[in-house]
Design a protein around this motif. Sequence first.
Motif, PDB file in Angstrom:
ATOM      1  N   ASN A   1     -18.809 -45.508 -30.045  1.00 23.13           N
ATOM      2  CA  ASN A   1     -18.952 -46.672 -30.233  1.00 23.13           C
ATOM      3  C   ASN A   1     -17.513 -46.725 -30.564  1.00 23.13           C
ATOM      4  O   ASN A   1     -15.934 -45.801 -29.851  1.00 23.13           O
ATOM      5  CB  ASN A   1     -19.592 -45.999 -31.879  1.00 23.13           C
ATOM      6  CG  ASN A   1     -20.492 -46.715 -32.021  1.00 23.13           C
ATOM      7  OD1 ASN A   1     -21.633 -47.179 -31.465  1.00 23.13           O
ATOM      8  ND2 ASN A   1     -20.135 -46.566 -33.592  1.00 23.13           N
ATOM      9  N   ILE A   2     -17.149 -48.155 -30.574  1.00 26.00           N
ATOM     10  CA  ILE A   2     -15.149 -48.497 -30.999  1.00 26.00           C
ATOM     11  C   ILE A   2     -14.912 -48.720 -31.816  1.00 26.00           C
ATOM     12  O   ILE A   2     -15.823 -49.061 -32.993  1.00 26.00           O
ATOM     13  CB  ILE A   2     -14.912 -49.404 -30.108  1.00 26.00           C
ATOM     14  CG1 ILE A   2     -16.189 -50.921 -30.195  1.00 26.00           C
ATOM     15  CG2 ILE A   2     -15.738 -49.423 -28.663  1.00 26.00           C
ATOM     16  CD1 ILE A   2     -15.822 -51.712 -28.838  1.00 26.00           C
ATOM     17  N   TRP A   3     -13.664 -48.185 -32.329  1.00 28.28           N
ATOM     18  CA  TRP A   3     -13.171 -48.408 -34.008  1.00 28.28           C
ATOM     19  C   TRP A   3     -11.981 -49.325 -33.560  1.00 28.28           C
ATOM     20  O   TRP A   3     -10.889 -48.589 -33.012  1.00 28.28           O
ATOM     21  CB  TRP A   3     -12.927 -47.680 -34.119  1.00 28.28           C
ATOM     22  CG  TRP A   3     -12.619 -47.241 -35.898  1.00 28.28           C
ATOM     23  CD1 TRP A   3     -11.221 -47.982 -36.453  1.00 28.28           C
ATOM     24  CD2 TRP A   3     -12.475 -46.549 -37.240  1.00 28.28           C
ATOM     25  NE1 TRP A   3     -11.661 -47.518 -37.976  1.00 28.28           N
ATOM     26  CE2 TRP A   3     -12.331 -46.691 -38.515  1.00 28.28           C
ATOM     27  CE3 TRP A   3     -14.337 -45.266 -36.938  1.00 28.28           C
ATOM     28  CZ2 TRP A   3     -12.246 -46.404 -38.889  1.00 28.28           C
ATOM     29  CZ3 TRP A   3     -14.599 -44.980 -38.305  1.00 28.28           C
ATOM     30  CH2 TRP A   3     -13.883 -45.618 -39.239  1.00 28.28           C
ATOM     31  N   ASP A   4     -11.426 -50.557 -34.259  1.00 27.29           N
ATOM     32  CA  ASP A   4     -10.274 -50.982 -34.631  1.00 27.29           C
ATOM     33  C   ASP A   4      -8.966 -50.831 -34.632  1.00 27.29           C
ATOM     34  O   ASP A   4      -8.835 -50.659 -36.186  1.00 27.29           O
ATOM     35  CB  ASP A   4     -10.298 -53.202 -34.724  1.00 27.29           C
ATOM     36  CG  ASP A   4      -9.734 -53.544 -34.198  1.00 27.29           C
ATOM     37  OD1 ASP A   4      -8.610 -53.322 -34.252  1.00 27.29           O
ATOM     38  OD2 ASP A   4      -9.434 -54.760 -34.537  1.00 27.29           O
ATOM     39  N   TRP A   5      -8.554 -49.630 -34.015  1.00 33.53           N
ATOM     40  CA  TRP A   5      -7.519 -49.046 -34.279  1.00 33.53           C
ATOM     41  C   TRP A   5      -6.139 -49.799 -34.596  1.00 33.53           C
ATOM     42  O   TRP A   5      -4.972 -49.258 -35.169  1.00 33.53           O
ATOM     43  CB  TRP A   5      -7.010 -47.580 -33.463  1.00 33.53           C
ATOM     44  CG  TRP A   5      -6.876 -46.203 -34.624  1.00 33.53           C
ATOM     45  CD1 TRP A   5      -5.872 -46.359 -34.399  1.00 33.53           C
ATOM     46  CD2 TRP A   5      -7.758 -46.034 -35.226  1.00 33.53           C
ATOM     47  NE1 TRP A   5      -6.068 -44.777 -35.260  1.00 33.53           N
ATOM     48  CE2 TRP A   5      -7.042 -44.728 -35.013  1.00 33.53           C
ATOM     49  CE3 TRP A   5      -9.210 -45.640 -35.308  1.00 33.53           C
ATOM     50  CZ2 TRP A   5      -7.575 -43.422 -35.958  1.00 33.53           C
ATOM     51  CZ3 TRP A   5     -10.331 -44.786 -36.272  1.00 33.53           C
ATOM     52  CH2 TRP A   5      -9.345 -43.556 -36.502  1.00 33.53           C
ATOM     53  N   ALA A  52     -20.054 -43.756 -36.800  1.00 38.07           N
ATOM     54  CA  ALA A  52     -18.841 -44.500 -37.090  1.00 38.07           C
ATOM     55  C   ALA A  52     -18.398 -45.422 -36.308  1.00 38.07           C
ATOM     56  O   ALA A  52     -18.564 -45.577 -34.716  1.00 38.07           O
ATOM     57  CB  ALA A  52     -17.626 -42.721 -36.780  1.00 38.07           C
ATOM     58  N   GLY A  53     -17.440 -46.483 -36.772  1.00 34.45           N
ATOM     59  CA  GLY A  53     -17.255 -47.487 -35.704  1.00 34.45           C
ATOM     60  C   GLY A  53     -18.318 -48.574 -35.446  1.00 34.45           C
ATOM     61  O   GLY A  53     -19.041 -49.155 -36.164  1.00 34.45           O
ATOM     62  N   ASN A  54     -17.984 -49.113 -34.608  1.00 33.91           N
ATOM     63  CA  ASN A  54     -18.827 -49.919 -34.221  1.00 33.91           C
ATOM     64  C   ASN A  54     -19.185 -50.273 -32.480  1.00 33.91           C
ATOM     65  O   ASN A  54     -19.126 -49.789 -31.593  1.00 33.91           O
ATOM     66  CB  ASN A  54     -18.186 -51.815 -33.717  1.00 33.91           C
ATOM     67  CG  ASN A  54     -17.763 -52.602 -35.016  1.00 33.91           C
ATOM     68  OD1 ASN A  54     -18.272 -52.249 -35.995  1.00 33.91           O
ATOM     69  ND2 ASN A  54     -16.272 -53.410 -34.506  1.00 33.91           N
ATOM     70  N   SER A  55     -20.707 -50.502 -32.828  1.00 26.67           N
ATOM     71  CA  SER A  55     -21.921 -50.170 -31.613  1.00 26.67           C
ATOM     72  C   SER A  55     -21.153 -51.085 -29.724  1.00 26.67           C
ATOM     73  O   SER A  55     -20.565 -52.539 -31.148  1.00 26.67           O
ATOM     74  CB  SER A  55     -23.259 -50.367 -31.262  1.00 26.67           C
ATOM     75  OG  SER A  55     -24.110 -49.450 -33.196  1.00 26.67           O
TER      76      SER A  55
END
Length: 194
Positions: free
Chosen positions: A53-57, A69-72
């Motif tokens: 998953n990706i997470w806008d950091w 955790a995060g966005n698919s």
Amino acid sequence: MQQSLALWLASTIAATSACTLPTAPALSNNITEGFSLQVQNASNPDIHNHFLNIWDWGGGDQHLFVSPAGNSTNELQLIDGVITLSSAFWDPPRRAVINGEYEPLDNTTKMFMTERGDPRAIWDVVYGCNPDTDEVQVQLAFKSRDTELGGRMGVRPFNGNYDFRWKGPGTSVNDPNRPWTGVTLAVVYNRTLS
Ligand SMILES: *[C@@H]1O[C@H](CO)[C@@H](O)[C@H](O)[C@H]1NC(C)=O
Ligand SMILES: *[C@@H]1O[C@H](CO)[C@@H](O)[C@H](O)[C@H]1NC(C)=O
Ligand SMILES: *[C@@H]1O[C@H](CO)[C@@H](O)[C@H](O)[C@H]1NC(C)=O
Ligand SMILES: *[C@@H]1O[C@H](CO)[C@@H](O)[C@H](O)[C@H]1NC(C)=O
Ligand SMILES: *[C@@H]1O[C@H](CO)[C@@H](O)[C@H](O)[C@H]1NC(C)=O
């Protein structure tokens, strides 16, 4: 008796058989159709068959975590062996790099996605066997961090989640308090995101 023997045989075969890997078609290090990456290691049920998953950091970076955790995402592409959120969907494109948060306890470095020019994670594309179904799958095989060949990709606990960390070739250390698990990343197309 007969039935339990049959069950035992079936489970033994399931556990030991390995699918026959195709020799054709040859797999390109460019995959333009969007995909998801499935994380596999049956010895760790916390992460097995979860997804990357990706997470806008912030600052344009997308950090990488094991689902939930995060966005698919099903918008990943592989361009010259580099996992990319390409300009088809993302402006500017973000690429998976290995840099930062170096941890001497287990000799690992974080993989995340950025538009900047950090050392990229470079992969080959290979056939493999799905560990649960024994079906042929297409998976990524870690090749190099920029020009440094070898090492392996894995996941490690981070604040109740798991992030992605590269372990340099020849690493002799592990951190028992934050055990690192080597993983296979399988390419999954047309995954419906919930
Ligand atoms: C992969 O894609 C890149 C970028 O479009 C291109 O420069 C390269 O030639 C392609 N490689 C192959 C093997 O098709
Ligand atoms: C998930 O995506 C939404 C929509 O782009 C964004 O607002 C949110 O910050 C993202 N969450 C994470 C954890 O990246
Ligand atoms: C850490 O990885 C590097 C390769 O990136 C290797 O040369 C070094 O020996 C490793 N260190 C330890 C302590 O395992
Ligand atoms: C899965 O995890 C086990 C235990 O940490 C390890 O021995 C094995 O090499 C891992 N598998 C892969 C594909 O990295
Ligand atoms: C994904 O779905 C699209 C649209 O139905 C189809 O064209 C494509 O072949 C599918 N991809 C794979 C790898 O099955």
